[in-house]
Structures are given as structure tokens and as C-alpha cells.
Design an enzyme around this catalytic site. Structure first.
Site, PDB file in Angstrom:
ATOM      1  N   LYS A 198       0.786  -1.315   0.096  1.00  0.00           N
ATOM      2  CA  LYS A 198       0.093   0.123   0.060  1.00  0.00           C
ATOM      3  C   LYS A 198       0.947   1.317  -0.012  1.00  0.00           C
ATOM      4  O   LYS A 198       1.928   1.541   0.218  1.00  0.00           O
ATOM      5  CB  LYS A 198      -0.993  -0.092   1.216  1.00  0.00           C
TER       6      LYS A 198
ATOM      7  N   TYR B 169     -12.227  -2.448  -3.514  1.00  0.00           N
ATOM      8  CA  TYR B 169     -12.870  -2.665  -2.007  1.00  0.00           C
ATOM      9  C   TYR B 169     -14.451  -2.390  -2.161  1.00  0.00           C
ATOM     10  O   TYR B 169     -15.070  -2.025  -1.092  1.00  0.00           O
ATOM     11  CB  TYR B 169     -12.315  -1.359  -1.240  1.00  0.00           C
TER      12      TYR B 169
ATOM     13  N   ASN C   1      -2.346   0.009   7.016  1.00  0.00           N
ATOM     14  CA  ASN C   1      -1.626  -1.489   7.521  1.00  0.00           C
ATOM     15  C   ASN C   1      -0.653  -2.297   6.472  1.00  0.00           C
ATOM     16  O   ASN C   1      -0.705  -3.220   6.310  1.00  0.00           O
ATOM     17  CB  ASN C   1      -2.757  -2.151   8.019  1.00  0.00           C
TER      18      ASN C   1
ATOM     19  N   HIS D  16      -2.020  -5.413   1.456  1.00  0.00           N
ATOM     20  CA  HIS D  16      -3.369  -6.241   1.023  1.00  0.00           C
ATOM     21  C   HIS D  16      -2.972  -7.535   0.597  1.00  0.00           C
ATOM     22  O   HIS D  16      -2.106  -7.778   0.255  1.00  0.00           O
ATOM     23  CB  HIS D  16      -4.198  -5.622  -0.101  1.00  0.00           C
TER      24      HIS D  16
ATOM     25  N   GLU E   9      -9.793  -9.810  -7.856  1.00  0.00           N
ATOM     26  CA  GLU E   9      -8.661  -8.673  -7.754  1.00  0.00           C
ATOM     27  C   GLU E   9      -7.642  -8.833  -8.825  1.00  0.00           C
ATOM     28  O   GLU E   9      -7.116  -7.945  -9.261  1.00  0.00           O
ATOM     29  CB  GLU E   9      -8.174  -8.799  -6.066  1.00  0.00           C
TER      30      GLU E   9
END
Ligand code: DAT
Ligand code: MG
Length: 150
Positions: free
Chosen positions: A10, A50, A113, A116, A127
Site C-alpha cells: 500500500k 474494495y 496497514n 493487502h 482482484e
């Protein structure tokens, strides 16, 4: 079962110089990187990625964060890699992620975080198709496969 999963490093991790550390862990484990690129994800693509979280209170912040800068998109292949990668990533909230996991070792807050990973084979397939076209996926053997798999 041989599987493919979608992993994203990310924008927080890119800005913090953690790209190499995440890739290092994937390679060291023995999993095979079959596609990889750095892009700044479009808002449209982020919302699609998402989609399951649409309507939740954190959705807007999540999308804004994920499109805020460059991120690294990766397709990883290996035996039972979907669940294994989720374990390597650790709990969604880095405060609860155990040391030794990517989030446990490198993050503090849920909204930052680091990484992913797809949560199921259906998610992985969905995805991967959002972020890559078929011709971007590489077909090759790692020279150590005979020592990774019995
Ligand atoms: P994961 O990334 O572990 O699959 P998820 O799919 O439930 O977790 O959520 C996707 C991302 O959304 C997650 O990595 C961080 C963010 N997120 C999840 N729950 C959140 C919450 N309660 N508050 C803020 N951000 C959240
Ligand atoms: Mg998820």
C-alpha cells in the site's frame, strides 16, 4: 493446491521504503512472483477493488488512502498461497497483528496497514482481473522448486 493471490504493497509502505522488505518475505518463503508493477490506482479501480466495503463508514477514507500515491501490485503463486499470504500479512489491525507478520512488524494503525492480500480464491481471481491483464502474468519456474515442494 497451487493458487494465485493478489498482494498490494500500500502507499504507506511505498512512502516508508518498505517495498523491498515485503517482497523479500514473499521470495524468502518460496512463493513465486508472477506479476508485479507500481501504479497509482485510479479511484474507479480502488472502488472496484474494495467493493465489498462500500457503504461502511471507513470506505471513503480507505479509497482516498489507497489512491493517495503509488502502490505496488503483485500476483503471487504457490501452494495454498492465499491463506499463507493472509497469515504472513497478519491481522487487519496492526496493533493486534503478531510480531513476525508484516503488519505486526511494520504497522501501527488499521488505516495504514502496509499490505493487502486476497481473502479467498474468488477474491483472488476477481482482484487479479481488476489490476492485471492475462499477458502481464509470467509463466516460469523458480530454480529452487524441487527443494520447496516434496
Ligand atoms: P483485510 O485488509 O485484512 O482483508 P478488510 O478486508 O476487512 O481487511 O478491510 C480492508 C481494509 O479496510 C483494511 O486493510 C483496512 C481498512 N479497514 C478495515 N476495517 C476498518 C475499520 N474498522 N476502520 C478503518 N479502516 C478499516
Ligand atoms: Mg480484505
Amino acid at each position: 493446491m497451487m493458487e494465485r493471490t493478489f498482494v498490494m504493497i500500500k502507499p504507506d509502505a511505498v512512502q516508508r521504503g518498505l517495498v523491498g522488505e515485503v517482497i523479500r518475505r514473499i521470495e524468502m518463503k518460496g512463493f513465486k512472483i508472477v506479476a508485479m508493477k507500481m501504479t497509482t490506482i485510479s479511484e474507479e479501480r480502488a472502488k472496484e477493488h474494495y467493493a465489498e466495503h462500500e457503504g461502511k463508514k471507513f470506505f471513503r477514507d480507505l479509497v482516498d488512502f489507497i489512491i493517495s500515491g503509488p502502490s505496488v501490485q503483485i500476483v503471487v503463486e504457490g501452494r495454498d498461497v492465499i491463506a499463507a499470504m493472509r497469515k504472513m500479512n497478519g491481522a487487519t489491525n496492526p496493533a493486534e497483528a503478531v510480531p513476525g507478520t508484516i503488519r505486526g512488524d511494520m504497522g501501527i494503525e488499521t488505516g495504514r496497514n502496509v499490505v493487502h492480500g486476497s481473502d479467498s480464491s474468488a477474491s483472488a481471481e476477481r482482484e487479479i482481473a481488476i489490476h492485471f491483464i492475462e499477458s502481464e502474468l509470467q509463466d516460469y519456474r523458480r530454480i529452487d522448486e524441487a527443494w520447496l515442494y516434496e
